[in-house]
Design an enzyme around this catalytic site. Structure first.
Site, PDB file in Angstrom:
ATOM      1  N   ARG A  62      -1.010   5.022   1.232  1.00 17.10           N
ATOM      2  CA  ARG A  62      -2.282   5.032   0.193  1.00 17.10           C
ATOM      3  C   ARG A  62      -3.578   5.337   0.760  1.00 17.10           C
ATOM      4  O   ARG A  62      -4.358   6.033   0.653  1.00 17.10           O
ATOM      5  CB  ARG A  62      -2.158   3.957  -1.102  1.00 17.10           C
ATOM      6  CG  ARG A  62      -3.044   4.564  -2.218  1.00 17.10           C
ATOM      7  CD  ARG A  62      -3.168   3.478  -3.334  1.00 17.10           C
ATOM      8  NE  ARG A  62      -4.038   3.976  -4.496  1.00 17.10           N
ATOM      9  CZ  ARG A  62      -5.162   4.008  -4.599  1.00 17.10           C
ATOM     10  NH1 ARG A  62      -6.057   3.666  -3.445  1.00 17.10           N
ATOM     11  NH2 ARG A  62      -5.740   4.575  -5.659  1.00 17.10           N
ATOM     12  N   CYS A  63      -3.657   4.308   1.760  1.00 16.20           N
ATOM     13  CA  CYS A  63      -5.006   4.197   2.523  1.00 16.20           C
ATOM     14  C   CYS A  63      -5.198   5.669   3.238  1.00 16.20           C
ATOM     15  O   CYS A  63      -6.347   6.204   3.294  1.00 16.20           O
ATOM     16  CB  CYS A  63      -5.210   3.404   3.532  1.00 16.20           C
ATOM     17  SG  CYS A  63      -5.255   1.511   2.670  1.00 16.20           S
ATOM     18  N   MET A  64      -4.163   6.267   3.876  1.00 17.76           N
ATOM     19  CA  MET A  64      -4.374   7.391   4.468  1.00 17.76           C
ATOM     20  C   MET A  64      -4.279   8.688   3.859  1.00 17.76           C
ATOM     21  O   MET A  64      -4.474   9.766   4.255  1.00 17.76           O
ATOM     22  CB  MET A  64      -3.158   7.554   5.500  1.00 17.76           C
ATOM     23  CG  MET A  64      -3.320   6.390   6.575  1.00 17.76           C
ATOM     24  SD  MET A  64      -1.880   6.562   7.814  1.00 17.76           S
ATOM     25  CE  MET A  64      -0.299   6.614   6.865  1.00 17.76           C
ATOM     26  N   GLY A 101      -2.111   1.452   4.860  1.00 22.73           N
ATOM     27  CA  GLY A 101      -0.925   2.361   4.625  1.00 22.73           C
ATOM     28  C   GLY A 101      -0.914   3.777   4.112  1.00 22.73           C
ATOM     29  O   GLY A 101      -2.041   4.209   4.377  1.00 22.73           O
ATOM     30  N   ASN A 124       0.917  -1.165  -0.128  1.00 22.80           N
ATOM     31  CA  ASN A 124      -0.038   0.012   0.130  1.00 22.80           C
ATOM     32  C   ASN A 124       0.944   1.318  -0.056  1.00 22.80           C
ATOM     33  O   ASN A 124       0.820   1.970   0.906  1.00 22.80           O
ATOM     34  CB  ASN A 124      -0.996  -0.052   1.136  1.00 22.80           C
ATOM     35  CG  ASN A 124      -1.995   1.005   1.226  1.00 22.80           C
ATOM     36  OD1 ASN A 124      -1.883   2.131   1.860  1.00 22.80           O
ATOM     37  ND2 ASN A 124      -3.137   0.939   0.217  1.00 22.80           N
TER      38      ASN A 124
END
Length: 411
Positions: free
Chosen positions: A400-402, A398, A355
């Site tokens: 990208r998720c955040m 990770g 991620n």
């Protein structure tokens, strides 16, 4: 066409503006008995999580990225008293299961708060002890130990999922789990009422009233012509088709193909971006389980058929061949999480080794703990900027998720 406040035509174009959410008191309203219902495996230590997140934001700023915060934009979007009132009504309408008819008492609490305090309180949750109303319903006399009238939203620091920037438009998503469903209400009000966005005529490809589930972690913008979307536990085939149709019918949209990629329905494979991210023109991170499935995958390429005036769907079983075809690239490289090792790969996959957040071609932000994956990325010519995430990763997401890119330079 003049650029508006949203423009994302790739996963790798230089990132100029990003939407984050700083972890707040909602994390301190996580308790062991209710972790599953709030989609957490553990309880992050808020003070350290905030320090880690602040460092993440600072790294982005140092790379020339404008950082916007969801909580600040949301508060600025409800300056109008009527809009603020509608916002409160909408939040409470989606919380009826827990508020037990105590709307007026909760509104009285909200009336004492500034706009920023109100947004923060809605995000962090309302404990029963905060209002102590008189019992008016039989259920309130029962031995109900559930501590909240308004559930906390601890997943909000994963700003990727409730919305997704696609081209010059956005999807405002209907989340799969009830614990996250209210999250997209904030971007709805921001797009509609914030001065930066409200007059920009931003296309809403899907709105949160859509009957089908879709989440931003499954939505990847591979190029100005191609989207890749995961068919997962949290994103339905119906939502993908509806999105494809909406984009194809918009004359200002540039996208010609939507590649739907079916992935396993498990927490390890939560979204497409937990197993697969684009990091350069011809390079992708990849979980080894996806690599092993090559040749046996369910991949569907959706295009608009000008002759029949409807969508056409082709099927493929090879991800590498499909990506090379739709992107016009001769030899795409897949870089396996943990170098494909049965132990390292599984460990680093659990800690979001795939991620990555690409901030320009060949430059990514990753968690430092995934050192096997990071070393392999460097061997492949990728510049890796590491951040600490020992507490942030407890939410199973990770870099990208955040992050939710709002503006990237074209490539």
């Amino acid at each position: 066409m003049t650029d508006g406040p949203i423009k994302v035509n790739s996963e790798i174009g230089a990132l100029k503006t990003v939407l984050l959410k700083r972890p707040g008191k909602e994390l301190e309203n996580l308790v062991p008995d209710y972790l599953d219902g709030l989609l957490f495996d553990d309880i992050p230590y808020l003070e350290v999580a905030q320090k880690e997140h602040d460092h993440f934001a600072q790294v982005l700023r140092e790379e020339g990225v404008e950082v916007l915060y969801l909580e600040k934009l949301a508060a600025e979007s409800i300056e109008n008293p009527q809009v603020r009132s509608e916002f409160i009504d909408d939040v409470l309408a989606e919380s009826k299961k827990t508020i037990l008819g105590h709307e007026e008492e909760i509104k009285a609490l909200f009336a004492t708060l500034s706009n920023q305090e109100l947004v923060d309180k809605i995000m962090s949750g309302v404990r029963k002890e905060e209002i102590n109303p008189k019992c008016t319903h039989l259920v309130e006399y029962m031995d109900d130990k559930y501590p909240f009238y308004l559930d906390p939203m601890p997943n909000l620091y994963f700003t990727r999922d409730p919305q997704a920037s696609i081209g010059h438009g956005i999807t405002i998503n209907r989340m799969f789990w009830r614990a996250r469903r209210r999250e997209s209400i904030f971007i709805q009000y921001i797009v509609k009422h914030h001065p930066r966005f409200k007059d920009a005529n931003i296309p809403i490809w899907l709105d949160r009233d859509c009957p089908f589930n879709i989440e931003g972690g499954d939505e990847l913008v591979l190029s100005k012509d191609v989207l890749a979307i995961g068919v997962s536990e949290r994103t339905s085939a119906q939502a993908i088709e509806k999105l494809a149709r909406r984009i194809f019918e918009n004359p200002q949209a540039t996208f010609k193909k939507v590649v739907a990629i079916e992935i396993p329905t498990s927490r390890t494979f939560m979204h497409l971006d937990t197993v697969f991210t684009m990091i350069d023109y011809d390079k992708f991170t990849m979980h080894s389980a996806i690599l092993k499935a090559e040749g046996n995958m369910n991949i569907f390429i959706i295009e608009y058929d000008d002759v029949n005036k409807d969508i056409a769907i082709k099927q493929s079983s090879h991800l590498k061949d499909t990506l090379e075809d739709v992107l016009g690239i001769d030899d795409i490289q897949f870089i396996p999480t943990g170098n494909g090792d049965v132990i390292d790969g599984a460990r680093e996959q659990w800690n979001d080794g795939s991620n990555t957040l690409c901030i320009r071609p060949g430059v990514v932000v990753t968690y430092d703990r995934n050192y096997v994956s990071n070393d392999l990325l460097r061997q492949k010519g990728i510049k890796v900027i590491e951040i600490s995430g020992s507490e942030l990763v407890r939410g199973r997401g990770g870099p990208r998720c955040m992050s939710q890119p709002l503006f990237r330079e074209d490539i």
